[in-house]
Scaffold this motif. Structure first.
Motif, PDB file in Angstrom:
ATOM      1  N   THR A   1       4.879   7.154  -7.598  1.00 20.58           N
ATOM      2  CA  THR A   1       4.007   8.174  -8.182  1.00 20.58           C
ATOM      3  C   THR A   1       4.603   8.700  -9.481  1.00 20.58           C
ATOM      4  OG1 THR A   1       3.299   8.795  -5.959  1.00 20.58           O
ATOM      5  CG2 THR A   1       2.807  10.335  -7.721  1.00 20.58           C
ATOM      6  N   ARG A   2       5.920   8.799  -9.517  1.00 24.05           N
ATOM      7  CA  ARG A   2       6.593   9.278 -10.741  1.00 24.05           C
ATOM      8  C   ARG A   2       6.718   8.164 -11.773  1.00 24.05           C
ATOM      9  NH1 ARG A   2       7.916  10.395 -14.858  1.00 24.05           N
ATOM     10  NH2 ARG A   2       9.463  11.896 -15.633  1.00 24.05           N
TER      11      ARG A   2
ATOM     12  N   TRP B   1       2.234  14.952 -10.102  1.00 23.87           N
ATOM     13  CA  TRP B   1       2.434  13.615 -10.660  1.00 23.87           C
ATOM     14  C   TRP B   1       1.185  12.740 -10.527  1.00 23.87           C
ATOM     15  CZ3 TRP B   1       7.882  12.770  -8.108  1.00 23.87           C
ATOM     16  CH2 TRP B   1       8.827  13.477  -8.845  1.00 23.87           C
ATOM     17  N   VAL B   2       0.394  12.966  -9.466  1.00 23.88           N
ATOM     18  CA  VAL B   2      -0.785  12.104  -9.290  1.00 23.88           C
ATOM     19  C   VAL B   2      -1.825  12.412 -10.337  1.00 23.88           C
ATOM     20  CG1 VAL B   2      -0.408  11.708  -6.842  1.00 23.88           C
ATOM     21  CG2 VAL B   2      -1.775  13.677  -7.568  1.00 23.88           C
TER      22      VAL B   2
ATOM     23  N   GLU C   1       0.821  -1.204   0.000  1.00 21.14           N
ATOM     24  CA  GLU C   1       0.000   0.000   0.000  1.00 21.14           C
ATOM     25  C   GLU C   1       0.859   1.261   0.000  1.00 21.14           C
ATOM     26  OE1 GLU C   1      -3.237   0.274   2.677  1.00 21.14           O
ATOM     27  OE2 GLU C   1      -3.817  -1.833   2.496  1.00 21.14           O
ATOM     28  N   GLY C   2       2.074   1.159   0.516  1.00 22.12           N
ATOM     29  CA  GLY C   2       2.951   2.316   0.525  1.00 22.12           C
ATOM     30  C   GLY C   2       3.363   2.763  -0.860  1.00 22.12           C
ATOM     31  N   THR C   3       3.522   1.818  -1.778  1.00 21.82           N
ATOM     32  CA  THR C   3       3.902   2.193  -3.133  1.00 21.82           C
ATOM     33  C   THR C   3       2.799   2.967  -3.850  1.00 21.82           C
ATOM     34  OG1 THR C   3       3.130   0.054  -3.955  1.00 21.82           O
ATOM     35  CG2 THR C   3       5.465   0.239  -3.393  1.00 21.82           C
ATOM     36  N   GLU C   4       1.563   2.794  -3.402  1.00 20.24           N
ATOM     37  CA  GLU C   4       0.427   3.453  -4.061  1.00 20.24           C
ATOM     38  C   GLU C   4      -0.259   4.462  -3.145  1.00 20.24           C
ATOM     39  OE1 GLU C   4      -2.012   0.169  -5.222  1.00 20.24           O
ATOM     40  OE2 GLU C   4      -0.823  -0.245  -7.023  1.00 20.24           O
TER      41      GLU C   4
END
Length: 307
Positions: free
Chosen positions: A204-205, A306-307, A106-109
């Motif tokens: 995010t990038r 970026w989002v 979940e941290g990656t997203e």
């Protein structure tokens, strides 16, 4: 009299520089001060997930208990382990692993999933990370019910010195040292924040990062001593507990997740404390937070774009 030339006019204040460590630290500090916000949002996430469920968050406990029981029964037979000591080992390890797994995946997203809030809620970006980590802490607390039940069943066997199959030493058994699991888990949660900040910004990038991590995370699970004990790596014919089996221990020692799991699991089970796990985790904490603050310094202001 109004100034008539640009020379006489007062100089405009310099544009604030967002790429400073002061602003990165400020973002984390301001997010901590808004703990009522992210704590409420994290609790609402759980309530929303089980909104129309009859037993609600108890599904978390039931799922964890069923999985831990199945894995403990299966792998105790595969590795020739005593069930009364191996099932608590698997249960504790699986509960801690679930927390780490949730933080990583979940941290990656974390920023991608909160696109709407990031664009419309004027809050530090760290708020979204703390919300996610708090939600995982609540899941962890729910899962601890399974640990309490398992420990209640096998408590007599775990309060006296015992040996895990493959070990050449006795574990002291449960005692007051079980309280060391509390600072151990706090240290894991502190690391969870920098993991989500760093990988959240990178993902995010570069949107390919989350699928890559999801693809390899199952491999990491089987390479980590969760459903198997490190002692089995030393079990070689005629040389159990050392010798030519020593190099096999590197399979576990070179896995950083193993050290994070062990600083909490060992005191929970009354295992012998090996302080090199704390040293390794402390090193990862310093290095990880340094990298996260560098990423925050350089790219924090770009996340909303970026989002």
């Amino acid at each position: 009299m109004q100034p008539t030339s640009t020379v006489d006019r007062p100089a405009a204040p310099p544009a604030p520089n967002s790429r400073t460590f002061a602003r990165a630290f400020g973002d984390v500090r301001d997010a901590w001060r808004q703990r009522e916000l992210w704590a409420h949002l994290g609790w609402q996430d759980i309530k929303q997930r089980y909104r129309r469920s009859v037993i609600g968050p108890l599904w978390i406990t039931i799922s964890m208990g069923t999985t831990a029981l199945a894995l403990g029964l299966l792998y105790s037979q595969l590795f020739g382990q005593t069930l009364s000591t191996f099932l608590p080992y698997v249960t504790a390890g699986f509960i801690i692993w679930n927390f780490i797994l949730g933080v990583i995946t979940e941290g990656t997203e974390v920023f991608i999933a909160n696109e709407g809030l990031i664009k419309h809620l004027p809050a530090p970006v760290t708020v979204h990370v703390l919300r996610m980590v708090w939600r995982q802490v609540l899941f962890f607390l729910h899962n601890l019910v399974v640990y309490v039940i398992v420990m209640a069943i096998f408590f007599p066997e775990l309060t006296k010195p015992y040996r895990m199959e493959g070990d050449d030493f006795l574990h002291p058994g449960l005692s007051w040292t079980a309280l060391l699991a509390i600072p151990g888990f706090v240290l894991i949660a502190v690391n969870a924040v920098w993991v989500a900040l760093l990988f959240g910004i990178i993902s995010t990038r570069f949107r390919d990062i989350p699928p890559v991590i999801h693809s390899f995370i199952n491999l990491v699970f089987f390479m980590t001593p969760i459903v198997w004990h490190v002692g089995v790596l030393n079990r070689v014919t005629g040389d159990e507990g050392g010798g030519s089996g020593d190099w096999r221990v590197l399979i576990a020692e070179l896995n950083p997740i193993y050290h994070f799991v062990e600083i909490v699991r060992a005191p929970m089970l009354g295992h012998a404390q090996d302080w090199h796990h704390w040293v390794v985790v402390g090193g990862f904490t310093l290095v990880g937070w340094t990298l996260a603050l560098v990423a925050m310094r350089n790219y924090r202001a770009r996340v909303s774009y970026w989002v």
